[in-house]
Design an enzyme around this catalytic site. Structure first.
Site, PDB file in Angstrom:
ATOM      1  N   GLU A  62      18.989  -4.782 -36.684  1.00 44.89           N
ATOM      2  CA  GLU A  62      20.569  -4.436 -36.322  1.00 44.89           C
ATOM      3  C   GLU A  62      21.166  -5.817 -36.842  1.00 44.89           C
ATOM      4  O   GLU A  62      22.321  -5.620 -37.345  1.00 44.89           O
ATOM      5  CB  GLU A  62      20.578  -4.125 -35.062  1.00 44.89           C
ATOM      6  CG  GLU A  62      20.280  -2.914 -34.736  1.00 44.89           C
ATOM      7  CD  GLU A  62      18.778  -2.578 -34.123  1.00 44.89           C
ATOM      8  OE1 GLU A  62      18.168  -1.588 -34.193  1.00 44.89           O
ATOM      9  OE2 GLU A  62      18.085  -3.690 -34.175  1.00 44.89           O
ATOM     10  N   HIS A 131      18.107   3.725 -24.232  1.00 48.35           N
ATOM     11  CA  HIS A 131      18.583   4.754 -24.985  1.00 48.35           C
ATOM     12  C   HIS A 131      19.814   5.278 -24.135  1.00 48.35           C
ATOM     13  O   HIS A 131      20.443   6.142 -24.570  1.00 48.35           O
ATOM     14  CB  HIS A 131      17.563   5.667 -25.076  1.00 48.35           C
ATOM     15  CG  HIS A 131      16.622   5.319 -26.312  1.00 48.35           C
ATOM     16  ND1 HIS A 131      15.817   4.517 -25.904  1.00 48.35           N
ATOM     17  CD2 HIS A 131      16.529   5.778 -27.553  1.00 48.35           C
ATOM     18  CE1 HIS A 131      15.060   4.333 -27.252  1.00 48.35           C
ATOM     19  NE2 HIS A 131      15.181   5.056 -27.930  1.00 48.35           N
TER      20      HIS A 131
END
Length: 326
Positions: A62, A131
């Site tokens: 990321e 998540h």
């Protein structure tokens, strides 16, 4: 046909498709966004239609994804980055906060960094750790970033269009549990201001303010309260930075009661800023303290416990009853 009934995920797909088609400088990049079409299939078919140079499958890194997007933006591109899940954004947090948010000011306005970072966020899908986070206020606190979250298909389409066209970096939070909720989308409409709140339901007794995934819960709460003779106004905030305090103030001056609802923990959440500002602005109008309903100040729980963690209809209606009882 201009008006279609689409799920939010498909509306975002159509918005990305329109942006890629309209401007050759728009790029889509992220983990599995190309060949797979994203884990939620939001970018499905885009690489096939626009090629691997426009819709780019990146490594699982990321920080590298966002750093690359910053470099591309400095060279005149408009990259749209997908972070696969909310909890995966933190390796890129340094790039976002110390570089992306500050470059425009650091360059005395001479440099623009038009990067959009799309983040599916929130709970309700029974996922594993990392998540189901709601980190929106971590970004809203950072000067130089715009932070928005749509609650329906029309806003998902138009707000993403506006975010991509913005010369400022925008963090675009997508309520993943609402991805398949359908709504009307008019692709020939004239959209409102990206950072203006809207009244999703008119009411007179109390104002419910929410954004993203909680707007639907608040609308359900308003419908349930109507059966008991209570008229609740629902304001969809849409933008978390900046916040349209004027719209909330107008509603509260009418209803004299305010409950703010979000999935993120109440502690230091967007509701805290709203409570402070509206208490300052509407001190002589309020007939009860501003109440907040949100997640608990605890790490997000395992999937089988998330319904106990997330604010639902009962917790919203309980806050409504407590506010009106003052």
């Amino acid at each position: 046909m201009a008006v279609q009934k689409l799920p939010i995920a498909k509306a975002i797909n159509e918005s990305l498709r329109a942006a890629l088609d309209h401007d050759p400088k728009v790029l889509v990049m992220g983990e599995d966004v190309g060949k797979l079409g994203g884990v939620f299939r939001v970018t499905d078919g885009l690489q096939k239609d626009f090629g691997e140079d426009r819709v780019i499958d990146t490594p699982l890194a990321e920080s590298g994804i966002v750093g690359t997007a910053i470099g591309l933006a400095l060279r005149g591109y408009r990259p749209v980055v997908e972070i696969q899940f909310d909890g995966f954004v933190f390796p890129a947090y340094d790039q976002i906060v110390t570089q992306l948010a500050k470059m425009h000011a650091r360059a005395l306005g001479k440099v623009k960094v038009p990067v959009v970072i799309r983040i599916p966020y929130g709970g309700g899908i029974g996922a594993v750790e990392h998540h189901s986070e709601s980190p929106e206020t971590l970004f809203a606190h950072v000067a130089g970033l715009k932070v928005v979250s749509p609650s329906n298909a029309s806003d998902a389409y138009w707000m993403l269009q506006q975010a991509i066209q913005s010369d400022d970096p925008v963090i675009f939070f997508e309520p993943k549990r609402r991805y398949w909720d359908k709504g009307d989308l008019d692709t020939e409409a004239v959209p409102g201001d990206l950072h203006k709140a809207v009244v999703a339901r008119e009411g007179s007794d109390l104002t419910l303010v929410a954004y993203g995934p909680m707007v639907k819960v608040c609308l359900e709460a308003a419908a349930a309260a109507q059966e008991e003779g209570k008229s609740l106004e629902v304001v969809d905030l849409r933008s978390i930075s900046p916040i349209d305090f004027d719209a909330v103030q107008r509603s509260v001056e009418k209803t004299r009661h305010l409950v703010v609802v979000h999935e993120a923990p109440v502690f230091l959440g967007a509701g805290a800023e709203l409570a402070a500002r509206i208490s300052e602005r509407c001190f002589y109008h309020l007939e009860a303290p501003v109440l907040r309903v949100g997640g608990y100040h605890a790490p997000y729980p395992p999937a089988r416990l998330e319904e106990e963690y997330l604010p639902g209809l009962d917790r919203v209606l309980d806050a409504v009853d407590r506010s009106l009882a003052y």
